[in-house]
Scaffold this motif. Sequence first.
Motif, PDB file in Angstrom:
ATOM      1  N   ALA A 188       0.825  -1.211   0.000  1.00 22.31           N
ATOM      2  CA  ALA A 188       0.000   0.000   0.000  1.00 22.31           C
ATOM      3  C   ALA A 188       0.856   1.256   0.000  1.00 22.31           C
ATOM      4  O   ALA A 188       0.487   2.279  -0.588  1.00 22.31           O
ATOM      5  CB  ALA A 188      -0.941   0.003   1.201  1.00 22.31           C
TER       6      ALA A 188
ATOM      7  N   ARG B  32       3.549   1.689  -1.560  1.00 20.09           N
ATOM      8  CA  ARG B  32       3.936   1.919  -2.960  1.00 20.09           C
ATOM      9  C   ARG B  32       2.756   2.365  -3.810  1.00 20.09           C
ATOM     10  O   ARG B  32       2.928   3.071  -4.803  1.00 20.09           O
ATOM     11  CB  ARG B  32       4.526   0.639  -3.559  1.00 20.09           C
ATOM     12  CG  ARG B  32       5.832   0.172  -2.907  1.00 20.09           C
ATOM     13  CD  ARG B  32       6.936   1.170  -3.122  1.00 20.09           C
ATOM     14  NE  ARG B  32       8.245   0.620  -2.777  1.00 20.09           N
ATOM     15  CZ  ARG B  32       9.324   1.366  -2.619  1.00 20.09           C
ATOM     16  NH1 ARG B  32       9.259   2.673  -2.736  1.00 20.09           N
ATOM     17  NH2 ARG B  32      10.471   0.793  -2.313  1.00 20.09           N
ATOM     18  N   GLN B  33       1.555   1.948  -3.416  1.00 21.51           N
ATOM     19  CA  GLN B  33       0.356   2.242  -4.202  1.00 21.51           C
ATOM     20  C   GLN B  33      -0.284   3.580  -3.824  1.00 21.51           C
ATOM     21  O   GLN B  33      -1.233   4.011  -4.464  1.00 21.51           O
ATOM     22  CB  GLN B  33      -0.683   1.126  -3.997  1.00 21.51           C
ATOM     23  CG  GLN B  33      -0.227  -0.245  -4.474  1.00 21.51           C
ATOM     24  CD  GLN B  33      -0.337  -0.398  -5.961  1.00 21.51           C
ATOM     25  OE1 GLN B  33      -1.201   0.188  -6.593  1.00 21.51           O
ATOM     26  NE2 GLN B  33       0.548  -1.205  -6.551  1.00 21.51           N
TER      27      GLN B  33
ATOM     28  N   THR C   9      -1.910   4.084  -0.993  1.00 18.27           N
ATOM     29  CA  THR C   9      -3.202   3.758  -0.375  1.00 18.27           C
ATOM     30  C   THR C   9      -3.058   3.423   1.111  1.00 18.27           C
ATOM     31  O   THR C   9      -3.842   2.655   1.656  1.00 18.27           O
ATOM     32  CB  THR C   9      -3.861   2.573  -1.105  1.00 18.27           C
ATOM     33  OG1 THR C   9      -2.935   1.479  -1.165  1.00 18.27           O
ATOM     34  CG2 THR C   9      -4.278   2.962  -2.503  1.00 18.27           C
TER      35      THR C   9
ATOM     36  N   ILE D   6      -5.558  -4.774  -4.450  1.00 21.78           N
ATOM     37  CA  ILE D   6      -5.108  -3.680  -5.319  1.00 21.78           C
ATOM     38  C   ILE D   6      -6.235  -3.170  -6.216  1.00 21.78           C
ATOM     39  O   ILE D   6      -6.494  -1.961  -6.268  1.00 21.78           O
ATOM     40  CB  ILE D   6      -3.861  -4.105  -6.119  1.00 21.78           C
ATOM     41  CG1 ILE D   6      -2.668  -4.268  -5.159  1.00 21.78           C
ATOM     42  CG2 ILE D   6      -3.524  -3.073  -7.190  1.00 21.78           C
ATOM     43  CD1 ILE D   6      -1.436  -4.868  -5.792  1.00 21.78           C
TER      44      ILE D   6
ATOM     45  N   TRP E 123      -8.712  -1.237  -4.019  1.00 20.31           N
ATOM     46  CA  TRP E 123      -8.275   0.117  -3.690  1.00 20.31           C
ATOM     47  C   TRP E 123      -8.583   1.085  -4.840  1.00 20.31           C
ATOM     48  O   TRP E 123      -9.019   2.210  -4.603  1.00 20.31           O
ATOM     49  CB  TRP E 123      -6.775   0.124  -3.392  1.00 20.31           C
ATOM     50  CG  TRP E 123      -6.400  -0.574  -2.127  1.00 20.31           C
ATOM     51  CD1 TRP E 123      -7.193  -0.777  -1.028  1.00 20.31           C
ATOM     52  CD2 TRP E 123      -5.145  -1.192  -1.832  1.00 20.31           C
ATOM     53  NE1 TRP E 123      -6.506  -1.471  -0.070  1.00 20.31           N
ATOM     54  CE2 TRP E 123      -5.247  -1.734  -0.521  1.00 20.31           C
ATOM     55  CE3 TRP E 123      -3.939  -1.324  -2.521  1.00 20.31           C
ATOM     56  CZ2 TRP E 123      -4.190  -2.401   0.090  1.00 20.31           C
ATOM     57  CZ3 TRP E 123      -2.883  -1.989  -1.914  1.00 20.31           C
ATOM     58  CH2 TRP E 123      -3.003  -2.523  -0.627  1.00 20.31           C
ATOM     59  N   ARG E 124      -8.362   0.643  -6.057  1.00 24.75           N
ATOM     60  CA  ARG E 124      -8.644   1.508  -7.213  1.00 24.75           C
ATOM     61  C   ARG E 124     -10.127   1.816  -7.320  1.00 24.75           C
ATOM     62  O   ARG E 124     -10.530   2.943  -7.621  1.00 24.75           O
ATOM     63  CB  ARG E 124      -8.138   0.834  -8.490  1.00 24.75           C
ATOM     64  CG  ARG E 124      -6.611   0.722  -8.550  1.00 24.75           C
ATOM     65  CD  ARG E 124      -6.171  -0.144  -9.694  1.00 24.75           C
ATOM     66  NE  ARG E 124      -4.713  -0.300  -9.716  1.00 24.75           N
ATOM     67  CZ  ARG E 124      -4.077  -1.315 -10.291  1.00 24.75           C
ATOM     68  NH1 ARG E 124      -4.788  -2.282 -10.892  1.00 24.75           N
ATOM     69  NH2 ARG E 124      -2.759  -1.388 -10.274  1.00 24.75           N
TER      70      ARG E 124
END
Length: 288
Positions: free
Chosen positions: A156, A158-159, A161, A249, A252-253
């Motif tokens: 997260a 890195r993302q 989030t 992932i 989250w988007r």
Amino acid sequence: MSSAILSETDKDHPCHYLRDQGFADYTPEDHATWAALARRQRAVLRGRICDSFLEGLDALGISDEGIPDFRVMNARLRATTGWEVVAVPGLVPDITFFTLLAERKFPAGYWIRKPEQIDYIEEPDIFHDVFGHVPLIMQQVYADYLEAYGKAGLVAARQGTLHRLARLYWYTVEFGLARTEQGLRIVGAGIASSPSETVFSLESESPNRVGFDLGRVMRTNYRIDDFQETYFVLDSPDAWPALDLEELIPLWRELDRQGDLAPADLLESDMILHRGDGGYHAAKRDAA
């Protein structure tokens, strides 16, 4: 794995934060403070906390006689779930925290509040971290959930989030409830270490109590300054969510497109176990 996912410098590496507990340095006053906190909290938790929490307390030797020795606890934790408690001086950076959890290490402050702070402290101390968090780590499914949470947190970061993971931790590890055959029971450490929120979370008419849904929780903001306006309820004390990154992932988007929810919001899709009247927080706003 964790060393490859650390931040751009090594400033967040756990080695910079780990300390010896310094068990021999605790004063008689320190042990007396722990004893007073533990006696009070054990009494208020009776009939309100999940059985696995009380079983964990007993199995780890966390008593009301004084501050636990991490060396003794860790021998029992390692033998049961492969975890250990590591001493840190206070709150640690997010990446450090996630890295430790991913390595099955739970960071706990080693200092204890002063007697005049017995009812409230702003930063978590050893009583919150050890009495509140560690007993459930003797439960294998919970121990595995914490490890998966740490690994998800590293991704997260890195993302972009991390706020999603913070909400998940808040509404499960800190302030979670669970259904049992005996009724709702506490599983969150933030509740389990607070006598006032122990009663409020289960018995007040004010907060919402809503069935746990992973996406819903990660959309929902929370309060850090007062009792929660909504508590999320697991199906059982061992129904900790699976954290599969292949599913997280894209979730989250999708949540980024849906927008955030306020702490008191309810949705038509919610499984509402109790619709709160909001009286507690409304009274505080009126008095301000």
